[in-house]
Design a protein around this motif. Structure first.
Motif, PDB file in Angstrom:
ATOM      1  N   THR A 274       0.854  -1.178   0.000  1.00  0.00           N
ATOM      2  CA  THR A 274       0.000   0.000   0.000  1.00  0.00           C
ATOM      3  C   THR A 274       0.893   1.232   0.000  1.00  0.00           C
ATOM      4  OG1 THR A 274      -1.783  -1.130   1.174  1.00  0.00           O
ATOM      5  CG2 THR A 274      -1.793   1.274   1.223  1.00  0.00           C
ATOM      6  N   LYS A 275       0.652   2.129  -0.958  1.00  0.00           N
ATOM      7  CA  LYS A 275       1.518   3.287  -1.129  1.00  0.00           C
ATOM      8  C   LYS A 275       0.712   4.581  -1.074  1.00  0.00           C
ATOM      9  CE  LYS A 275       4.908   0.824  -3.997  1.00  0.00           C
ATOM     10  NZ  LYS A 275       5.757   0.875  -5.218  1.00  0.00           N
ATOM     11  N   ILE A 276       1.413   5.655  -0.736  1.00  0.00           N
ATOM     12  CA  ILE A 276       0.823   6.997  -0.704  1.00  0.00           C
ATOM     13  C   ILE A 276       1.665   7.900  -1.602  1.00  0.00           C
ATOM     14  CG2 ILE A 276       0.205   8.973   0.738  1.00  0.00           C
ATOM     15  CD1 ILE A 276       0.037   7.027   3.111  1.00  0.00           C
ATOM     16  N   ALA A 277       0.982   8.625  -2.474  1.00  0.00           N
ATOM     17  CA  ALA A 277       1.688   9.526  -3.391  1.00  0.00           C
ATOM     18  C   ALA A 277       1.019  10.889  -3.373  1.00  0.00           C
ATOM     19  CB  ALA A 277       1.680   8.957  -4.809  1.00  0.00           C
ATOM     20  N   PRO A 278       1.766  11.959  -3.649  1.00  0.00           N
ATOM     21  CA  PRO A 278       1.132  13.273  -3.778  1.00  0.00           C
ATOM     22  C   PRO A 278       0.182  13.268  -4.971  1.00  0.00           C
ATOM     23  CG  PRO A 278       3.524  13.460  -3.614  1.00  0.00           C
ATOM     24  CD  PRO A 278       3.221  12.023  -3.843  1.00  0.00           C
ATOM     25  N   ALA A 279      -0.999  13.829  -4.786  1.00  0.00           N
ATOM     26  CA  ALA A 279      -1.909  14.001  -5.910  1.00  0.00           C
ATOM     27  C   ALA A 279      -1.389  15.113  -6.810  1.00  0.00           C
ATOM     28  CB  ALA A 279      -3.312  14.331  -5.415  1.00  0.00           C
ATOM     29  N   VAL A 280      -1.864  15.117  -8.038  1.00  0.00           N
ATOM     30  CA  VAL A 280      -1.442  16.141  -8.987  1.00  0.00           C
ATOM     31  C   VAL A 280      -1.852  17.527  -8.487  1.00  0.00           C
ATOM     32  CG1 VAL A 280      -1.893  17.045 -11.298  1.00  0.00           C
ATOM     33  CG2 VAL A 280      -1.463  14.616 -10.990  1.00  0.00           C
ATOM     34  N   ALA A 281      -0.973  18.478  -8.662  1.00  0.00           N
ATOM     35  CA  ALA A 281      -1.251  19.871  -8.309  1.00  0.00           C
ATOM     36  C   ALA A 281      -0.599  20.773  -9.347  1.00  0.00           C
ATOM     37  CB  ALA A 281      -0.718  20.183  -6.911  1.00  0.00           C
ATOM     38  N   PRO A 282      -1.191  21.924  -9.635  1.00  0.00           N
ATOM     39  CA  PRO A 282      -2.452  22.411  -9.072  1.00  0.00           C
ATOM     40  C   PRO A 282      -3.643  21.666  -9.654  1.00  0.00           C
ATOM     41  CG  PRO A 282      -1.705  23.899 -10.784  1.00  0.00           C
ATOM     42  CD  PRO A 282      -0.618  22.885 -10.608  1.00  0.00           C
ATOM     43  N   ARG A 283      -4.754  21.713  -8.919  1.00  0.00           N
ATOM     44  CA  ARG A 283      -5.973  21.050  -9.341  1.00  0.00           C
ATOM     45  C   ARG A 283      -7.001  22.089  -9.787  1.00  0.00           C
ATOM     46  NH1 ARG A 283      -5.191  15.877  -7.672  1.00  0.00           N
ATOM     47  NH2 ARG A 283      -7.344  15.175  -7.890  1.00  0.00           N
TER      48      ARG A 283
ATOM     49  N   VAL B 216      -2.871  10.568  -2.619  1.00  0.00           N
ATOM     50  CA  VAL B 216      -3.571   9.423  -3.207  1.00  0.00           C
ATOM     51  C   VAL B 216      -3.022   8.146  -2.572  1.00  0.00           C
ATOM     52  CG1 VAL B 216      -3.965   8.099  -5.315  1.00  0.00           C
ATOM     53  CG2 VAL B 216      -3.978  10.588  -5.399  1.00  0.00           C
ATOM     54  N   VAL B 217      -3.926   7.266  -2.158  1.00  0.00           N
ATOM     55  CA  VAL B 217      -3.545   5.965  -1.616  1.00  0.00           C
ATOM     56  C   VAL B 217      -3.859   4.897  -2.659  1.00  0.00           C
ATOM     57  CG1 VAL B 217      -3.844   4.312   0.261  1.00  0.00           C
ATOM     58  CG2 VAL B 217      -4.076   6.771   0.721  1.00  0.00           C
ATOM     59  N   TYR B 218      -2.908   3.995  -2.870  1.00  0.00           N
ATOM     60  CA  TYR B 218      -3.169   2.924  -3.828  1.00  0.00           C
ATOM     61  C   TYR B 218      -2.455   1.641  -3.406  1.00  0.00           C
ATOM     62  CZ  TYR B 218       1.414   4.156  -5.938  1.00  0.00           C
ATOM     63  OH  TYR B 218       2.742   4.413  -6.170  1.00  0.00           O
ATOM     64  N   ASP B 219      -2.984   0.515  -3.874  1.00  0.00           N
ATOM     65  CA  ASP B 219      -2.384  -0.796  -3.628  1.00  0.00           C
ATOM     66  C   ASP B 219      -1.704  -1.293  -4.886  1.00  0.00           C
ATOM     67  OD1 ASP B 219      -3.222  -1.060  -0.973  1.00  0.00           O
ATOM     68  OD2 ASP B 219      -5.135  -1.975  -1.538  1.00  0.00           O
ATOM     69  N   VAL B 220      -0.559  -1.938  -4.690  1.00  0.00           N
ATOM     70  CA  VAL B 220       0.154  -2.574  -5.792  1.00  0.00           C
ATOM     71  C   VAL B 220       0.245  -4.070  -5.497  1.00  0.00           C
ATOM     72  CG1 VAL B 220       2.261  -2.659  -7.165  1.00  0.00           C
ATOM     73  CG2 VAL B 220       1.533  -0.489  -6.129  1.00  0.00           C
ATOM     74  N   TYR B 221      -0.331  -4.868  -6.376  1.00  0.00           N
ATOM     75  CA  TYR B 221      -0.239  -6.319  -6.300  1.00  0.00           C
ATOM     76  C   TYR B 221       0.764  -6.782  -7.353  1.00  0.00           C
ATOM     77  CZ  TYR B 221      -4.675  -5.955  -3.726  1.00  0.00           C
ATOM     78  OH  TYR B 221      -5.652  -5.625  -2.829  1.00  0.00           O
ATOM     79  N   THR B 222       1.931  -7.233  -6.900  1.00  0.00           N
ATOM     80  CA  THR B 222       2.964  -7.719  -7.817  1.00  0.00           C
ATOM     81  C   THR B 222       2.971  -9.237  -7.766  1.00  0.00           C
ATOM     82  OG1 THR B 222       4.293  -5.750  -7.374  1.00  0.00           O
ATOM     83  CG2 THR B 222       5.398  -7.607  -8.449  1.00  0.00           C
TER      84      THR B 222
ATOM     85  N   ALA C 178       4.538   5.881 -12.227  1.00  0.00           N
ATOM     86  CA  ALA C 178       5.405   5.447 -11.138  1.00  0.00           C
ATOM     87  C   ALA C 178       5.541   3.924 -11.080  1.00  0.00           C
ATOM     88  CB  ALA C 178       4.874   5.976  -9.804  1.00  0.00           C
ATOM     89  N   GLU C 179       4.461   3.219 -11.402  1.00  0.00           N
ATOM     90  CA  GLU C 179       4.444   1.769 -11.209  1.00  0.00           C
ATOM     91  C   GLU C 179       4.727   0.968 -12.474  1.00  0.00           C
ATOM     92  OE1 GLU C 179       4.435   0.430  -8.344  1.00  0.00           O
ATOM     93  OE2 GLU C 179       4.020   2.295  -7.267  1.00  0.00           O
ATOM     94  N   PHE C 180       4.410   1.508 -13.632  1.00  0.00           N
ATOM     95  CA  PHE C 180       4.497   0.727 -14.866  1.00  0.00           C
ATOM     96  C   PHE C 180       5.666   1.108 -15.777  1.00  0.00           C
ATOM     97  CE2 PHE C 180      -0.445   0.297 -14.823  1.00  0.00           C
ATOM     98  CZ  PHE C 180      -0.354  -0.563 -13.741  1.00  0.00           C
ATOM     99  N   MET C 181       6.318   2.218 -15.470  1.00  0.00           N
ATOM    100  CA  MET C 181       7.388   2.697 -16.352  1.00  0.00           C
ATOM    101  C   MET C 181       8.722   2.728 -15.611  1.00  0.00           C
ATOM    102  SD  MET C 181       5.645   3.053 -19.047  1.00  0.00           S
ATOM    103  CE  MET C 181       6.863   3.786 -20.137  1.00  0.00           C
ATOM    104  N   PRO C 182       9.853   2.425 -16.305  1.00  0.00           N
ATOM    105  CA  PRO C 182       9.854   1.932 -17.686  1.00  0.00           C
ATOM    106  C   PRO C 182       9.329   0.507 -17.749  1.00  0.00           C
ATOM    107  CG  PRO C 182      12.055   1.828 -16.771  1.00  0.00           C
ATOM    108  CD  PRO C 182      11.218   2.518 -15.735  1.00  0.00           C
TER     109      PRO C 182
END
Length: 385
Positions: free
Chosen positions: A13-22, A37-43, A130-134
């Motif tokens: 479970t990760k926390i990232a800054p949301a895009v700004a400005p909104r 933003v909170v999100y889960d990564v299942y690897t 952040a999760e899929f690249m590269p």
């Protein structure tokens, strides 16, 4: 379900800054507040090196929901996709929009009175980057899947980050819906409809049993698959010191979601012809939430749109009939993979860079090819608009 998830994946479970400005009004104090933003990564816990194609998936939920609704999909998707040795799941990402779920808990004191759906799509693109690249290999594909509001946002991802996703899958996407006519072009709804929506949006309950009763009998989710609604309920509940229970999403933020489709929808509608990514759309055969014009718009304006139906599906078909949706989704992924030249190996791709001189030679070769393609004799005309 927990056993399947634990066996199949490593979960973070990760926390990232949301895009700004909104968008204006998205935060309470625009000079100070930065949302998260909170999100889960299942690897996947399995070896994917032998797979011809590795698949990354990002799931986006609809209004009033949270990321837990996709746990069922993470748990059982491999049952379908894993049967083919040529393909394997690499990562599954599920995220809470800034006004929903655990994101709402972090942002509770900072949220304003506007939730531009495209801002949520921008957050989704940032998480995907952040999760899929590269990409781990030339045969790694990224897919975004969204339902309702999440379907709208998945389409936005095709505009905002046109090369991030190889495939877009939308389930009952909300894009074009009627509202009270007004000069500002914003979403305005009649009082009767507003009242009907609010009747489904309680956020404070006497106890956990009261919350469960609401979710199973009076909420939008009363017909959902038992495993999904149970996990969604348990995830959403926050125990209060006085013994009462509240939902993570407040009633105010919930209704805000339903009142902020426009004017962003007009921007997306105008942008649909520029989405070059293949889009697969699941439509509920008995759904009345979106008018027929909603689907007609997608069919007419998306360059590569594959419309599909679940005959008995309603608007919440992803919650109420997840097995049918899983079968459809894996079919779309198979269809996409079947069009990839798996026999080409890595011959069409450049070998790993070993030095600066290697980079210079690679650039010189590609620049020469670029010039040959772009410098030619011919008639001079104005660019077509």
């Amino acid at each position: 379900m927990n056993a399947e998830l634990e066996k199949l994946y490593k979960k973070e479970t990760k926390i990232a800054p949301a895009v700004a400005p909104r968008s204006k009004g998205a935060v309470l104090v625009e000079t100070e507040d930065i949302l998260r933003v909170v999100y889960d990564v299942y690897t996947t816990a399995q070896d994917t090196n032998s797979a011809d194609v590795m698949v990354n998936l990002l799931f986006l939920h609809g209004s009033g929901m949270n990321r837990s609704i996709w746990e069922y999909y993470a748990a059982y998707l491999p049952k379908y996709i894993g049967s083919d040795k040529n393909r394997s799941i690499h990562k599954i990402v599920t995220m809470d929009q800034v006004t929903h779920g655990d994101s709402a808990e972090l942002n509770r004191s900072q949220l304003g009175v506007n939730f531009d759906w495209a801002d949520g799509a921008r957050d989704a693109c940032r998480v995907a980057e952040a999760e899929f690249m590269p990409k781990r290999s030339p045969k790694c594909i990224n897919i975004v899947i969204g339902h309702s509001m999440g379907g709208f946002q998945a389409l936005c991802c095709g505009v905002l980050s046109p090369f991030m996703f190889d495939q877009i899958i939308v389930i009952e996407p909300v894009v074009y819906v009627p509202h009270v006519d007004n000069e500002e072009g914003v979403t305005i709804v009649p009082p009767k409809f507003h009242k009907a929506l609010l009747s489904k949006m309680d956020d404070t309950f006497e106890c956990m049993d009261d919350f469960k009763t609401f979710m199973n009998t009076r909420s939008f989710y009363r017909n959902s698959h038992p495993e999904i609604v149970e996990r969604m309920t348990n995830f959403e509940a926050v125990a209060l010191p006085n013994g009462r229970v509240r939902a993570k999403i407040s009633k105010e933020q919930n209704i805000i979601c339903y009142l902020t489709l426009d004017p962003t929808a007009k921007w997306l509608i105008g942008s649909l012809p520029y989405i070059k990514t293949p889009v697969y759309g699941i439509v509920g055969g008995v759904s009345t939430w979106c008018p027929p014009e909603n689907q007609q718009l997608l069919v007419s304006r998306l360059p590569e749109y594959h419309q599909d139906f679940i005959p008995k599906g309603d608007h919440l078909v992803n919650l109420e009939d997840p097995e049918s949706c899983l079968q459809k989704i894996t079919g779309y992924i198979s269809d996409y993979i079947s069009k990839i030249d798996l026999d080409s190996g890595t011959s069409t791709h450049d070998p790993p860079i070993t030095s600066d001189s290697h980079r210079k030679r690679l650039f010189a070769r590609k620049f020469s090819q670029f010039e040959n393609e772009r410098v030619k004799d011919g008639d001079i005309i104005l660019a077509k608009l």
